[in-house]
Motif scaffolding. Structure first.
Motif, PDB file in Angstrom:
ATOM      1  N   SER A  53      -8.300  -0.589  12.279  1.00 53.95           N
ATOM      2  CA  SER A  53      -8.285   0.300  11.117  1.00 53.95           C
ATOM      3  C   SER A  53      -8.281   1.733  11.623  1.00 53.95           C
ATOM      4  N   ILE A  54      -7.500   2.603  11.009  1.00 56.54           N
ATOM      5  CA  ILE A  54      -7.470   3.995  11.472  1.00 56.54           C
ATOM      6  C   ILE A  54      -8.808   4.685  11.212  1.00 56.54           C
ATOM      7  N   HIS A  55      -9.651   4.087  10.351  1.00 58.76           N
ATOM      8  CA  HIS A  55     -10.984   4.648  10.130  1.00 58.76           C
ATOM      9  C   HIS A  55     -11.871   4.500  11.371  1.00 58.76           C
ATOM     10  N   MET A  56     -11.444   3.673  12.318  1.00 61.42           N
ATOM     11  CA  MET A  56     -12.187   3.513  13.566  1.00 61.42           C
ATOM     12  C   MET A  56     -11.879   4.629  14.548  1.00 61.42           C
ATOM     13  N   LEU A  57     -10.862   5.448  14.253  1.00 61.76           N
ATOM     14  CA  LEU A  57     -10.463   6.538  15.135  1.00 61.76           C
ATOM     15  C   LEU A  57     -11.318   7.780  14.883  1.00 61.76           C
ATOM     16  N   PRO A  58     -11.368   8.703  15.848  1.00 56.92           N
ATOM     17  CA  PRO A  58     -12.029   9.990  15.603  1.00 56.92           C
ATOM     18  C   PRO A  58     -11.345  10.722  14.445  1.00 56.92           C
ATOM     19  N   PRO A  59     -12.077  11.611  13.741  1.00 62.08           N
ATOM     20  CA  PRO A  59     -11.516  12.284  12.557  1.00 62.08           C
ATOM     21  C   PRO A  59     -10.168  12.953  12.791  1.00 62.08           C
ATOM     22  N   LEU A  60      -9.995  13.617  13.929  1.00 61.14           N
ATOM     23  CA  LEU A  60      -8.730  14.291  14.200  1.00 61.14           C
ATOM     24  C   LEU A  60      -7.580  13.291  14.284  1.00 61.14           C
ATOM     25  N   TRP A  61      -7.810  12.184  14.979  1.00 62.59           N
ATOM     26  CA  TRP A  61      -6.757  11.190  15.147  1.00 62.59           C
ATOM     27  C   TRP A  61      -6.486  10.432  13.859  1.00 62.59           C
ATOM     28  N   GLN A  62      -7.475  10.358  12.979  1.00 64.56           N
ATOM     29  CA  GLN A  62      -7.222   9.767  11.666  1.00 64.56           C
ATOM     30  C   GLN A  62      -6.199  10.591  10.896  1.00 64.56           C
ATOM     31  N   LYS A  63      -6.329  11.902  10.975  1.00 57.45           N
ATOM     32  CA  LYS A  63      -5.382  12.778  10.282  1.00 57.45           C
ATOM     33  C   LYS A  63      -4.001  12.705  10.918  1.00 57.45           C
ATOM     34  N   ILE A  64      -3.970  12.638  12.247  1.00 57.30           N
ATOM     35  CA  ILE A  64      -2.681  12.526  12.944  1.00 57.30           C
ATOM     36  C   ILE A  64      -1.996  11.211  12.599  1.00 57.30           C
ATOM     37  N   ALA A  65      -2.792  10.131  12.494  1.00 56.73           N
ATOM     38  CA  ALA A  65      -2.237   8.812  12.207  1.00 56.73           C
ATOM     39  C   ALA A  65      -1.539   8.770  10.850  1.00 56.73           C
ATOM     40  N   ASP A  73      -6.282   1.330   4.522  1.00 55.88           N
ATOM     41  CA  ASP A  73      -6.596   2.634   5.103  1.00 55.88           C
ATOM     42  C   ASP A  73      -6.118   3.779   4.218  1.00 55.88           C
ATOM     43  N   VAL A  74      -5.103   3.523   3.413  1.00 58.17           N
ATOM     44  CA  VAL A  74      -4.586   4.520   2.473  1.00 58.17           C
ATOM     45  C   VAL A  74      -4.401   3.858   1.120  1.00 58.17           C
ATOM     46  N   ASP A  75      -4.215   4.661   0.094  1.00 56.16           N
ATOM     47  CA  ASP A  75      -4.013   4.146  -1.257  1.00 56.16           C
ATOM     48  C   ASP A  75      -2.782   3.234  -1.275  1.00 56.16           C
ATOM     49  N   PRO A  76      -2.905   2.002  -1.815  1.00 63.32           N
ATOM     50  CA  PRO A  76      -1.758   1.092  -1.851  1.00 63.32           C
ATOM     51  C   PRO A  76      -0.531   1.679  -2.551  1.00 63.32           C
ATOM     52  N   MET A  77      -0.754   2.537  -3.554  1.00 57.26           N
ATOM     53  CA  MET A  77       0.386   3.146  -4.243  1.00 57.26           C
ATOM     54  C   MET A  77       1.138   4.094  -3.315  1.00 57.26           C
ATOM     55  N   LEU A  78       0.414   4.748  -2.401  1.00 58.34           N
ATOM     56  CA  LEU A  78       1.089   5.575  -1.402  1.00 58.34           C
ATOM     57  C   LEU A  78       1.955   4.711  -0.488  1.00 58.34           C
ATOM     58  N   SER A  79       1.467   3.514  -0.194  1.00 55.46           N
ATOM     59  CA  SER A  79       2.248   2.591   0.625  1.00 55.46           C
ATOM     60  C   SER A  79       3.539   2.200  -0.083  1.00 55.46           C
ATOM     61  N   VAL A  80       3.437   1.935  -1.390  1.00 49.19           N
ATOM     62  CA  VAL A  80       4.627   1.569  -2.166  1.00 49.19           C
ATOM     63  C   VAL A  80       5.615   2.727  -2.198  1.00 49.19           C
ATOM     64  N   LEU A  81       5.099   3.936  -2.442  1.00 48.21           N
ATOM     65  CA  LEU A  81       5.970   5.117  -2.487  1.00 48.21           C
ATOM     66  C   LEU A  81       6.622   5.374  -1.133  1.00 48.21           C
TER      67      LEU A  81
END
Length: 253
Positions: free
Chosen positions: A187-199, A220-228
């Motif tokens: 999960s990208i939530h396991m990454l440091p905050p900076l790398w979460q934003k980069i991911a 890790d992100v809103d499912p609707m963002l995934s659809v878009l």
């Protein structure tokens, strides 16, 4: 619509798959099985749960997406590159077949192969890890949209490439690294905050996250963002193919 032409292209591409069954289907399934053995059993048994899901089950959507992206691009790019290489593309372009029918035949076959592979991987996963699918309709939707979108992308690569080596450049140097860095095994939530934003700038993150949500209801992100994201990529690829046939880029030279 010239359904006879679409069916002829589609059947030819599907026949090529069954002639090379070991390379097209069995090899990816065996490779994915090794991932389940190594990551799911050996490593997963030593790791805790991620958001309430065992590690072995957590990586299933990522492994399916990893194979789906790679095979969609590979199948579609090789499918259109082969007639370019052999010169039969000119017969196709001079035939009474529209752009839409050509793309429908090639991309439809490539997407069908990828979906078949995805389903086989899900069946194979049952032998290694128990899992559930909370939103089966969304799962099928993500599976189909991803297969179609990246088959269109592969079609563009096949038109762009002028050698067999170039066919492998984008899948190996771009698609596969982005998939590994897109949260397939974590999960990208396991990454440091900076790398979460980069991911979040990695488009594959949205695909893997949305697909995982359809299984376990976590993302890790809103499912609707995934659809878009996948719809936007689909539209971009369709626009690219329209431009290719309109200008004859690397087809009519």
């Amino acid at each position: 619509m010239n359904l006879h032409a679409v069916r002829a292209i589609y059947r030819f591409e599907m026949a090529r798959t069954f002639r090379t069954l070991a390379e097209s289907i069995l090899a990816p399934v065996l490779t994915t099985s090794l991932y389940f053995v190594v990551f799911g059993a050996a490593i997963g048994g030593r790791m805790g749960e991620i958001e309430g899901v065992s590690y072995g089950a957590f990586i299933i959507p990522g492994l399916v997406m990893l194979s789906l992206l790679a095979e969609s691009v590979s199948n579609a790019s090789f499918g259109i590159y082969l007639p370019k290489w052999s010169g039969t593309i000119y017969e196709l372009l001079s035939a009474p077949v529209s752009t839409f029918e050509i793309v429908l035949g090639y991309v439809g076959a490539a997407a069908t192969k990828s979906v078949m592979l995805g389903v086989l991987i899900l069946i194979t996963a049952r032998f290694f890890v128990p899992y559930e699918i909370q939103h089966p309709v969304w799962m099928v939707g993500f599976l189909l949209l991803t297969a179609i979108s990246f088959s269109l992308f592969g079609f563009i690569i096949g038109v762009w490439a002028d050698s067999f080596q170039k066919l492998q450049v984008v899948p190996l140097m771009v698609v596969t690294p982005l998939t590994f860095l897109g949260g397939s095994f974590y999960s990208i939530h396991m990454l440091p905050p900076l790398w979460q934003k980069i991911a979040l700038f990695n488009p594959v993150v949205y695909l893997v996250s949305g697909f995982r949500w359809s299984f376990y209801g976590i993302s890790d992100v809103d499912p609707m963002l995934s659809v878009l994201a996948i719809l936007g990529f689909l539209a971009l690829c369709m626009g690219g193919i329209f431009w290719i046939f309109r200008t004859g880029y690397k087809l009519k030279a």
